[in-house]
Design a protein around this motif. Sequence first.
Motif, PDB file in Angstrom:
ATOM      1  N   VAL A 142       0.880  -1.166   0.000  1.00 28.44           N
ATOM      2  CA  VAL A 142       0.000   0.000   0.000  1.00 28.44           C
ATOM      3  C   VAL A 142       0.921   1.220   0.000  1.00 28.44           C
ATOM      4  O   VAL A 142       1.793   1.353   0.860  1.00 28.44           O
ATOM      5  CB  VAL A 142      -0.931   0.042   1.227  1.00 28.44           C
ATOM      6  N   THR A 143       0.737   2.075  -0.991  1.00 28.68           N
ATOM      7  CA  THR A 143       1.678   3.188  -1.176  1.00 28.68           C
ATOM      8  C   THR A 143       1.426   4.308  -0.174  1.00 28.68           C
ATOM      9  O   THR A 143       0.362   4.400   0.424  1.00 28.68           O
ATOM     10  CB  THR A 143       1.530   3.778  -2.588  1.00 28.68           C
ATOM     11  N   LYS A 144       2.431   5.172  -0.051  1.00 24.79           N
ATOM     12  CA  LYS A 144       2.266   6.406   0.715  1.00 24.79           C
ATOM     13  C   LYS A 144       1.077   7.172   0.131  1.00 24.79           C
ATOM     14  O   LYS A 144       0.910   7.240  -1.085  1.00 24.79           O
ATOM     15  CB  LYS A 144       3.543   7.250   0.584  1.00 24.79           C
ATOM     16  N   THR A 145       0.241   7.718   1.000  1.00 21.57           N
ATOM     17  CA  THR A 145      -0.971   8.400   0.542  1.00 21.57           C
ATOM     18  C   THR A 145      -0.643   9.539  -0.423  1.00 21.57           C
ATOM     19  O   THR A 145       0.263  10.343  -0.175  1.00 21.57           O
ATOM     20  CB  THR A 145      -1.743   8.962   1.750  1.00 21.57           C
ATOM     21  N   VAL A 146      -1.413   9.573  -1.504  1.00 23.44           N
ATOM     22  CA  VAL A 146      -1.249  10.649  -2.476  1.00 23.44           C
ATOM     23  C   VAL A 146      -2.514  11.518  -2.461  1.00 23.44           C
ATOM     24  O   VAL A 146      -3.611  11.013  -2.247  1.00 23.44           O
ATOM     25  CB  VAL A 146      -0.925  10.087  -3.890  1.00 23.44           C
ATOM     26  N   THR A 147      -2.324  12.812  -2.639  1.00 23.98           N
ATOM     27  CA  THR A 147      -3.444  13.759  -2.663  1.00 23.98           C
ATOM     28  C   THR A 147      -3.466  14.449  -4.027  1.00 23.98           C
ATOM     29  O   THR A 147      -2.537  14.292  -4.827  1.00 23.98           O
ATOM     30  CB  THR A 147      -3.315  14.806  -1.537  1.00 23.98           C
TER      31      THR A 147
ATOM     32  N   ARG B  55       2.526  14.042 -10.412  1.00 23.01           N
ATOM     33  CA  ARG B  55       3.879  13.495 -10.349  1.00 23.01           C
ATOM     34  C   ARG B  55       3.865  12.017  -9.937  1.00 23.01           C
ATOM     35  O   ARG B  55       4.697  11.240 -10.379  1.00 23.01           O
ATOM     36  CB  ARG B  55       4.746  14.305  -9.375  1.00 23.01           C
ATOM     37  N   PHE B  56       2.904  11.664  -9.076  1.00 24.45           N
ATOM     38  CA  PHE B  56       2.804  10.254  -8.655  1.00 24.45           C
ATOM     39  C   PHE B  56       2.606   9.352  -9.868  1.00 24.45           C
ATOM     40  O   PHE B  56       3.278   8.330 -10.028  1.00 24.45           O
ATOM     41  CB  PHE B  56       1.650  10.076  -7.655  1.00 24.45           C
ATOM     42  N   ILE B  57       1.671   9.745 -10.731  1.00 26.63           N
ATOM     43  CA  ILE B  57       1.374   8.926 -11.915  1.00 26.63           C
ATOM     44  C   ILE B  57       2.598   8.846 -12.823  1.00 26.63           C
ATOM     45  O   ILE B  57       2.946   7.783 -13.337  1.00 26.63           O
ATOM     46  CB  ILE B  57       0.145   9.493 -12.667  1.00 26.63           C
ATOM     47  N   GLU B  58       3.274   9.967 -12.953  1.00 24.22           N
ATOM     48  CA  GLU B  58       4.429  10.006 -13.844  1.00 24.22           C
ATOM     49  C   GLU B  58       5.643   9.280 -13.259  1.00 24.22           C
ATOM     50  O   GLU B  58       6.312   8.523 -13.946  1.00 24.22           O
ATOM     51  CB  GLU B  58       4.778  11.470 -14.112  1.00 24.22           C
ATOM     52  N   GLU B  59       5.920   9.524 -11.952  1.00 24.06           N
ATOM     53  CA  GLU B  59       7.191   9.063 -11.382  1.00 24.06           C
ATOM     54  C   GLU B  59       7.107   7.734 -10.629  1.00 24.06           C
ATOM     55  O   GLU B  59       8.086   7.005 -10.562  1.00 24.06           O
ATOM     56  CB  GLU B  59       7.743  10.130 -10.419  1.00 24.06           C
TER      57      GLU B  59
ATOM     58  N   SER C  85      -2.942   4.411  -2.063  1.00 28.78           N
ATOM     59  CA  SER C  85      -3.651   5.090  -0.982  1.00 28.78           C
ATOM     60  C   SER C  85      -3.915   6.531  -1.387  1.00 28.78           C
ATOM     61  O   SER C  85      -3.004   7.246  -1.808  1.00 28.78           O
ATOM     62  CB  SER C  85      -2.805   5.055   0.299  1.00 28.78           C
ATOM     63  N   ILE C  86      -5.187   6.957  -1.257  1.00 27.92           N
ATOM     64  CA  ILE C  86      -5.540   8.332  -1.635  1.00 27.92           C
ATOM     65  C   ILE C  86      -6.245   9.029  -0.482  1.00 27.92           C
ATOM     66  O   ILE C  86      -6.894   8.390   0.349  1.00 27.92           O
ATOM     67  CB  ILE C  86      -6.448   8.376  -2.900  1.00 27.92           C
ATOM     68  N   ALA C  87      -6.103  10.349  -0.431  1.00 21.71           N
ATOM     69  CA  ALA C  87      -6.812  11.144   0.577  1.00 21.71           C
ATOM     70  C   ALA C  87      -7.175  12.494  -0.009  1.00 21.71           C
ATOM     71  O   ALA C  87      -6.461  13.040  -0.856  1.00 21.71           O
ATOM     72  CB  ALA C  87      -5.958  11.338   1.823  1.00 21.71           C
TER      73      ALA C  87
ATOM     74  N   GLU D 114     -10.995   8.972 -10.150  1.00 21.58           N
ATOM     75  CA  GLU D 114     -11.155   9.152 -11.594  1.00 21.58           C
ATOM     76  C   GLU D 114      -9.809   9.105 -12.311  1.00 21.58           C
ATOM     77  O   GLU D 114      -9.642   8.412 -13.311  1.00 21.58           O
ATOM     78  CB  GLU D 114     -11.761  10.544 -11.818  1.00 21.58           C
ATOM     79  N   ARG D 115      -8.865   9.881 -11.769  1.00 23.67           N
ATOM     80  CA  ARG D 115      -7.521   9.922 -12.368  1.00 23.67           C
ATOM     81  C   ARG D 115      -6.908   8.517 -12.399  1.00 23.67           C
ATOM     82  O   ARG D 115      -6.320   8.108 -13.389  1.00 23.67           O
ATOM     83  CB  ARG D 115      -6.593  10.848 -11.574  1.00 23.67           C
ATOM     84  N   LEU D 116      -7.031   7.798 -11.291  1.00 28.89           N
ATOM     85  CA  LEU D 116      -6.396   6.480 -11.202  1.00 28.89           C
ATOM     86  C   LEU D 116      -7.160   5.439 -12.015  1.00 28.89           C
ATOM     87  O   LEU D 116      -6.581   4.456 -12.478  1.00 28.89           O
ATOM     88  CB  LEU D 116      -6.228   6.074  -9.744  1.00 28.89           C
TER      89      LEU D 116
END
Lengths: 307, 261
Positions: free
Chosen positions: A44-49, A81-85, A100-102, A114-116
């Motif tokens: 589970v990844t570090k939460t991305v916003t 940047r998360f999606i790209e990197e 993980s999203i918040a 939606e993005r993911l």
Amino acid sequence: MGVDLSVTLGKIKMANPVMVSSGTFGCGSEYGDLVDVNSLGAIVTKTVTLKPRSGNPPPRIAESASGMLNAIGLENIGIDRFIEEKLPYLRSLRVPAIISIAGDTVEEYVCLAERLNKEKTAALELNISCPNVKSKKGRMFSQDKEGVREVVSAVRRQTKAVLIVKLSPNVTDIKEIAMAAEEAGADVISLVNTFGGMLVDIEKKVPKLGNVTGGLSGPAIKPIALRMVYEAASCVDIPVVGQGGIMNWEDALEFIIVGADAVSIGTANFIDPRSTFKIVEGIKKYMAARGIEEISGLVGTLKINRE
Amino acid sequence: MMMHQGNFKIISNEKTAGGCFKLRVMAPEAAEEARPGQFVHLRVQQEIDKPFLRRPFAVCDAIDNGVLEILYKVRGRGTSLLSEKKEGGLLDIIGPLGNGFDCNVGSKRALVVAGGIGIAPLIFLSRKLLDAGREVVFMRGAVTAGDVLCRRELKDMKLNVITATDDGSEGIKSKITEVLENYLRKEKDKEMEIFAAGPRPMLKVVARLSGEYKMESQVSMDEMMACGVGVCLGCAVMTKDGYKLACKDGPVFKAGDIIWE
């Protein structure tokens, strides 16, 4: 004797039930020198916003008896940047990557989903329980069942990805929160996030954290986390991921026996990055010694003798 | 560069001056990879008791024969337990970690400024600077003569050592930052670079002075850490470019990049 450790959470197929918790393993590659990431059950990844967040002022961590207090404040690089990197590496893994999203608002959660979705991400964890940031309504979504219903059902309408909802222990009745998540369309619930806590420097008479309060993790919280996982697992039919202070395979088995289908390792990664691997090995040996062939044969096997 | 984790054998763990100990472990892979300014993350004990988290220690030296040296001051329970470790025992170490000193900034004279136990990474650094043919002026600050560290290590190296103590019991009676300031004021040749490690207030003065004298300076920041590898984001240091991590972006930073308030 070979034992079958595989579990399925929603549609997520894992080779073993031991995953790593958000915020304790980065996005997977950071521990690459020390750990075979593909041996994890899932990451589970570090939460991305939606937007990058700079996080809370230091000090962000402090140690207490058998525990760690943190107030990182969801520092992250933002979804673009998360999606790209980060996503390309996560996609290259043979183990499931759960993103993980918040958000501060329901709309932000929906937008992230939606993005993911466009990136065909298979699984999301809704972090609705970070104690160190405030949503627009001034508290965590996971602190009342209306908040849980609102955010989970909105994201559910948006995505077919497996939806894990991460719950806070800072509630009066975890059962009603767990049931609210299930009713709103969660595929899996995961608990617990950290307990709100604080520490004071008595010389300077200041809080030990820049954010004043933070979230407590580590073995100090394990019995409380275990009780809450037990209560939640007893009232929902969806799979439960148990976590909170697991340091070794014995701890992990306690969570599985009270009803967790899988477990997640957090703070223990900081102390021993190979904890996850050792826990898997320990569970295997325990099962082999007792002739238990499948891990599902252990889930919820707690015996309570009430005369 | 790769990090390693292992149980490494303790060769010695001896008391030095000022309540400090020098720990030597046989850790060939880690010693070979280590660069000045990097640190190792030690698990002092296996129980979930205090200290619960690992503790970061600067690499004091990494000698060619595979030995990694750590100099530490006994302050709390963790360092107290560490001081009880015996020769032949094993120690769980992750390292080397972090971003160390950049020793390749030309041929300028190096002013190395050590405050108290902050001297630890500067021994390794000085050795590397001397190996590279740099001239090194080593400024060492301590509270009192009994706390003056690394006498033998510095004697073995060919460098100019200036010692200052708060009470004047050895060397100049002065703060080490005042020694640095006087040196900078008198020295005509400004082709110099500063390397410093010590308490934060000292580093803040070093940053101010290097700004005033328009010199490059690198400082090693001491922060509370959990993971040590950049995943927990606990050791944030405020810089001109926002928060950076002491464990991964540092512990060595350009002094001018840090926001000191």
